[in-house]
Scaffold this motif. Structure first.
Motif, PDB file in Angstrom:
ATOM      1  N   UNK A   1       0.845  -1.195   0.000  1.00  0.00           N
ATOM      2  CA  UNK A   1       0.000   0.000   0.000  1.00  0.00           C
ATOM      3  C   UNK A   1       0.880   1.244   0.000  1.00  0.00           C
ATOM      4  N   UNK A   2       0.927   1.991  -1.094  1.00  0.00           N
ATOM      5  CA  UNK A   2       1.596   3.290  -1.050  1.00  0.00           C
ATOM      6  C   UNK A   2       0.724   4.269  -0.269  1.00  0.00           C
ATOM      7  N   UNK A   3       1.351   5.106   0.563  1.00  0.00           N
ATOM      8  CA  UNK A   3       0.569   6.015   1.403  1.00  0.00           C
ATOM      9  C   UNK A   3       1.372   7.263   1.734  1.00  0.00           C
ATOM     10  N   UNK A   4       0.647   8.332   2.067  1.00  0.00           N
ATOM     11  CA  UNK A   4       1.239   9.523   2.646  1.00  0.00           C
ATOM     12  C   UNK A   4       0.394   9.890   3.865  1.00  0.00           C
ATOM     13  N   UNK A   5       0.799  10.889   4.628  1.00  0.00           N
ATOM     14  CA  UNK A   5       0.135  11.149   5.903  1.00  0.00           C
ATOM     15  C   UNK A   5      -1.346  11.487   5.764  1.00  0.00           C
TER      16      UNK A   5
ATOM     17  N   UNK B   1      -8.425   1.521   8.355  1.00  0.00           N
ATOM     18  CA  UNK B   1      -9.601   0.743   7.956  1.00  0.00           C
ATOM     19  C   UNK B   1      -9.277  -0.121   6.744  1.00  0.00           C
ATOM     20  N   UNK B   2      -8.493   0.428   5.825  1.00  0.00           N
ATOM     21  CA  UNK B   2      -8.083  -0.355   4.661  1.00  0.00           C
ATOM     22  C   UNK B   2      -7.333  -1.609   5.100  1.00  0.00           C
TER      23      UNK B   2
ATOM     24  N   UNK C   1      -7.370  -3.158   8.124  1.00  0.00           N
ATOM     25  CA  UNK C   1      -8.245  -4.087   8.852  1.00  0.00           C
ATOM     26  C   UNK C   1      -9.156  -4.856   7.906  1.00  0.00           C
ATOM     27  N   UNK C   2      -9.694  -4.182   6.896  1.00  0.00           N
ATOM     28  CA  UNK C   2     -10.620  -4.840   5.980  1.00  0.00           C
ATOM     29  C   UNK C   2      -9.905  -5.764   5.000  1.00  0.00           C
ATOM     30  N   UNK C   3      -8.655  -5.486   4.704  1.00  0.00           N
ATOM     31  CA  UNK C   3      -7.872  -6.435   3.913  1.00  0.00           C
ATOM     32  C   UNK C   3      -7.729  -7.748   4.669  1.00  0.00           C
ATOM     33  N   UNK C   4      -7.408  -7.668   5.924  1.00  0.00           N
ATOM     34  CA  UNK C   4      -7.247  -8.893   6.724  1.00  0.00           C
ATOM     35  C   UNK C   4      -8.573  -9.626   6.883  1.00  0.00           C
ATOM     36  N   UNK C   5      -9.639  -8.889   6.848  1.00  0.00           N
ATOM     37  CA  UNK C   5     -10.956  -9.500   7.018  1.00  0.00           C
ATOM     38  C   UNK C   5     -11.481 -10.121   5.725  1.00  0.00           C
ATOM     39  N   UNK C   6     -11.253  -9.463   4.577  1.00  0.00           N
ATOM     40  CA  UNK C   6     -11.944  -9.842   3.357  1.00  0.00           C
ATOM     41  C   UNK C   6     -11.081 -10.473   2.268  1.00  0.00           C
ATOM     42  N   UNK C   7      -9.761 -10.394   2.356  1.00  0.00           N
ATOM     43  CA  UNK C   7      -8.928 -11.068   1.356  1.00  0.00           C
ATOM     44  C   UNK C   7      -8.941 -12.566   1.650  1.00  0.00           C
ATOM     45  N   UNK C   8      -9.351 -13.361   0.681  1.00  0.00           N
ATOM     46  CA  UNK C   8      -9.566 -14.787   0.902  1.00  0.00           C
ATOM     47  C   UNK C   8      -8.329 -15.628   0.582  1.00  0.00           C
ATOM     48  N   UNK C   9      -7.177 -15.106   0.916  1.00  0.00           N
ATOM     49  CA  UNK C   9      -5.913 -15.821   0.776  1.00  0.00           C
ATOM     50  C   UNK C   9      -5.091 -15.580   2.037  1.00  0.00           C
ATOM     51  N   UNK C  10      -4.237 -16.522   2.405  1.00  0.00           N
ATOM     52  CA  UNK C  10      -3.331 -16.251   3.532  1.00  0.00           C
ATOM     53  C   UNK C  10      -2.461 -15.042   3.204  1.00  0.00           C
ATOM     54  N   UNK C  11      -2.355 -14.111   4.142  1.00  0.00           N
ATOM     55  CA  UNK C  11      -1.568 -12.901   3.933  1.00  0.00           C
ATOM     56  C   UNK C  11      -0.223 -13.051   4.638  1.00  0.00           C
TER      57      UNK C  11
ATOM     58  N   UNK D   1      -6.801   4.740   0.026  1.00  0.00           N
ATOM     59  CA  UNK D   1      -8.113   5.309   0.325  1.00  0.00           C
ATOM     60  C   UNK D   1      -9.251   4.346   0.007  1.00  0.00           C
ATOM     61  N   UNK D   2      -8.937   3.085  -0.235  1.00  0.00           N
ATOM     62  CA  UNK D   2      -9.952   2.108  -0.640  1.00  0.00           C
ATOM     63  C   UNK D   2     -10.115   1.017   0.413  1.00  0.00           C
ATOM     64  N   UNK D   3     -11.362   0.708   0.735  1.00  0.00           N
ATOM     65  CA  UNK D   3     -11.697  -0.246   1.791  1.00  0.00           C
ATOM     66  C   UNK D   3     -12.560  -1.356   1.188  1.00  0.00           C
ATOM     67  N   UNK D   4     -12.115  -2.602   1.307  1.00  0.00           N
ATOM     68  CA  UNK D   4     -12.914  -3.742   0.843  1.00  0.00           C
ATOM     69  C   UNK D   4     -14.070  -3.975   1.813  1.00  0.00           C
ATOM     70  N   UNK D   5     -15.238  -4.326   1.269  1.00  0.00           N
ATOM     71  CA  UNK D   5     -16.385  -4.588   2.140  1.00  0.00           C
ATOM     72  C   UNK D   5     -17.041  -5.937   1.850  1.00  0.00           C
ATOM     73  N   UNK D   6     -16.476  -6.706   0.912  1.00  0.00           N
ATOM     74  CA  UNK D   6     -16.957  -8.063   0.650  1.00  0.00           C
ATOM     75  C   UNK D   6     -15.732  -8.966   0.469  1.00  0.00           C
ATOM     76  N   UNK D   7     -15.908 -10.286   0.614  1.00  0.00           N
ATOM     77  CA  UNK D   7     -14.774 -11.195   0.401  1.00  0.00           C
ATOM     78  C   UNK D   7     -14.242 -11.087  -1.024  1.00  0.00           C
ATOM     79  N   UNK D   8     -12.919 -11.084  -1.140  1.00  0.00           N
ATOM     80  CA  UNK D   8     -12.247 -10.986  -2.441  1.00  0.00           C
ATOM     81  C   UNK D   8     -11.264 -12.135  -2.615  1.00  0.00           C
ATOM     82  N   UNK D   9     -11.380 -12.823  -3.743  1.00  0.00           N
ATOM     83  CA  UNK D   9     -10.376 -13.791  -4.173  1.00  0.00           C
ATOM     84  C   UNK D   9      -9.660 -13.229  -5.379  1.00  0.00           C
ATOM     85  N   UNK D  10      -8.356 -13.408  -5.425  1.00  0.00           N
ATOM     86  CA  UNK D  10      -7.563 -12.877  -6.531  1.00  0.00           C
ATOM     87  C   UNK D  10      -6.903 -13.982  -7.348  1.00  0.00           C
ATOM     88  N   UNK D  11      -6.999 -15.216  -6.882  1.00  0.00           N
ATOM     89  CA  UNK D  11      -6.528 -16.384  -7.613  1.00  0.00           C
ATOM     90  C   UNK D  11      -7.618 -17.442  -7.531  1.00  0.00           C
ATOM     91  N   UNK D  12      -8.014 -17.965  -8.680  1.00  0.00           N
ATOM     92  CA  UNK D  12      -9.078 -18.970  -8.705  1.00  0.00           C
ATOM     93  C   UNK D  12      -8.819 -19.948  -9.840  1.00  0.00           C
TER      94      UNK D  12
END
Length: 271
Positions: free
Chosen positions: A19-23, A31-32, A34-44, A119-130
């Motif tokens: 995640x590139x970020x500035x202050x 929130x981004x 926390x929601x990645x850990x909640x909704x990304x459906x792969x081991x991080x 600035x983007x927050x996931x709100x549903x489960x996401x799979x990126x490899x299927x």
């Protein structure tokens, strides 16, 4: 073995997140994460935050168990080496951030890594490899100049099945490296300088890392990717206003929320 998080099972190879970020992203970034850990459906594996030197972002990384990366260690150039502006706008920092993302293969350890805007927050489960395929989340409109630059960089037209500019994307290190090598071979200069050189500096939206990488993969093997609608919603409220009831309501229609008009906590420029 699959990883269990809450009530969800996470399958497949471990992926890292960048995640590139500035202050000024601090209003949304927690929130981004926390929601990645909640909704990304792969081991991080690790979540890397790429930022200018900032104690506040370092503190957030420590609190959220993320890895802080000083952006000056990622590329041999800085924003000051990019002169992409007019009398009305300055896109040098915007382009610099895209180049930082494209060198993510030099930062992460996992072969696959997810890049997401701060600035983007996931709100549903996401799979990126299927099924051995990369899942790209897409929209139906883009900027024409992105594809003009693509043609200049690679010498071919982008196939453009849909637009891949949707605030987040899974990259594969080996394929990203091959894209950059192809650009360097064609232009006989470092890939990042080739990108800067090929952009029409009179156009405000001259390059997209997401369009470039995903169209490159699609051209190599269309059958190796799956396209899904991103269903992203842009909001002008603060991410702190989110609660479970609002997330459930928004998730009936959208997959992610982007908070583009954030409160600026301190005046910081990307240096």
């Amino acid at each position: 073995m699959p990883e269990r998080t809450g009530m969800r099972m996470k399958h497949g190879p471990v992926i890292d997140i960048l995640i590139p970020a500035i202050e000024k992203d601090l209003g949304t970034l927690p929130y981004a994460i926390d929601h990645l850990r909640r909704y990304v459906q792969h081991p991080i594996g690790q979540i890397y935050i790429v930022s200018p030197a900032s104690q506040r972002i370092r503190n957030l990384c420590a609190n959220k168990k993320c890895v802080f990366v000083n952006e000056r260690s990622v590329l041999p150039i800085t924003k000051q080496d990019i002169h992409y502006q007019s009398s009305r706008w300055n896109r040098s920092g915007w382009l610099y951030q895209q180049l930082l993302k494209m060198n993510g293969d030099r930062i992460v350890k996992a072969n696959h890594f997810l890049v997401i805007d701060a600035d983007t927050v996931l709100i549903t489960p996401h799979s990126f490899l299927a099924g051995g395929k990369t899942v790209f989340y897409c929209r139906d409109w883009s900027q024409p100049e992105y594809f003009n630059t693509y043609r200049k960089l690679l010498g071919v037209k982008a196939l453009r099945p849909r637009s891949f500019v949707t605030h987040y994307m899974l990259f594969e290190k080996t394929k990203l490296a091959s894209l950059k090598k192809k650009i360097e071979a064609k232009h006989r200069m470092p890939w990042y300088r080739a990108i800067i050189h090929c952009i029409n500096k009179k156009k405000q939206f001259g390059f997209s890392e997401y369009e470039t990488y995903a169209n490159y993969l699609y051209a190599l093997a269309p059958g190796s990717v799956l396209l899904k609608s991103a269903r992203n919603k842009s909001l002008s409220s603060n991410a702190s206003s989110l609660n479970e009831k609002q997330i459930r309501r928004q998730a009936l229609k959208y997959r992610s929320l982007s908070f583009h008009k954030r409160k600026i906590y301190s005046k910081v420029s990307r240096a």
